[in-house]
Scaffold this motif. Structure first.
Motif, mmCIF file in Angstrom:
data_model
loop_
_atom_site.group_PDB
_atom_site.id
_atom_site.type_symbol
_atom_site.label_atom_id
_atom_site.label_comp_id
_atom_site.label_asym_id
_atom_site.label_seq_id
_atom_site.Cartn_x
_atom_site.Cartn_y
_atom_site.Cartn_z
ATOM 1 N N LYS A 118 0.838 -1.203 0.000
ATOM 2 C CA LYS A 118 0.000 0.000 0.000
ATOM 3 C C LYS A 118 0.870 1.249 0.000
ATOM 4 N N VAL B 296 -5.174 -3.396 -2.866
ATOM 5 C CA VAL B 296 -4.694 -2.013 -2.866
ATOM 6 C C VAL B 296 -5.335 -1.239 -4.017
ATOM 7 N N GLN C 127 -8.627 -0.124 -2.909
ATOM 8 C CA GLN C 127 -8.519 1.002 -1.976
ATOM 9 C C GLN C 127 -8.275 2.309 -2.726
#
Length: 209
Positions: free
Chosen positions: A89, A139, A142
């Motif tokens: 991330k 990720v 996100q």
């Protein structure tokens, strides 16, 4: 559904490899690659961290770690997925170019194609767990929750959430380059429109003034 396979940093989508030379800021320190960070955090000995951090080649880092399995932190198996997620991330949030590459994969299935790894990769024949590929896709989700625009440069409090606004990081090297690029982008995008997308938190109040 399209599949994207990656392995070596020098090959297509090599940016997804943990060996790809991209620094990440974690624990208020700069690590040369995700591999340097993850292999360090396997151990509780901070002196070993320092030894690993200065090693040039990620492969050398991995080789050293494999020789020190007897020194692994006792909870490694329980925490390794969370640690890998944190590192990956940071890599894709902290580097706009890599964020763009990841977002432009759309809804493709991302697979680390490595015959020597049945956990983080597919084992070469698809029988592996492909944990790194799954983390990359997580990720990506996100990032999509923040913005679907791959060209959008994220604000500093999202890209570098652990760096204080008044810290030296923003006045030197990587941090200074990022702030200058981000400021130019905000001016071109329009400060008010950008602020509507990303209102500054209390610690960054007055940023757009």
């Amino acid at each position: 559904m399209e599949e994207i396979k990656f392995f070596k940093p020098s090959e297509p989508y090599g940016e997804f490899s943990n060996f790809y030379y991209t620094p990440v800021i974690l624990l208020n320190e700069i690590w040369p690659t995700v591999e340097h960070y993850v292999q360090s955090i396997k151990f509780e000995d901070v002196n070993l961290w320092d030894r690993i951090k200065v090693m040039k080649a990620p492969q050398d880092v991995a080789n050293l770690s494999s020789k020190l399995q007897h020194k692994l932190r006792p909870d490694w198996e329980d925490v390794k997925d969370a640690i890998m997620l944190k590192a990956v991330k940071a890599k894709f949030f902290q580097h706009h170019r890599l964020k763009k590459i990841l977002l432009e994969t759309g809804d493709a299935t991302i697979i680390q194609h490595n015959p020597n790894d049945n956990y983080w990769a597919d084992g070469g024949d698809g029988t592996g767990k492909n944990k790194l590929g799954l983390i990359l896709m997580h990720v990506r989700e996100q990032l999509l929750e923040i913005s679907k625009d791959p060209d959008l440069i994220l604000p500093p409090w999202i890209m570098f959430p652990n760096n204080d606004r008044g810290g030296m990081f923003w006045n030197m090297g990587w941090g200074e380059d990022y702030i200058m690029e981000w400021s130019r982008f905000v001016d071109q995008f329009g400060a008010e429109a950008y602020r509507n997308l990303f209102p500054e938190p209390l610690d960054w109040e007055g940023t757009y003034n």
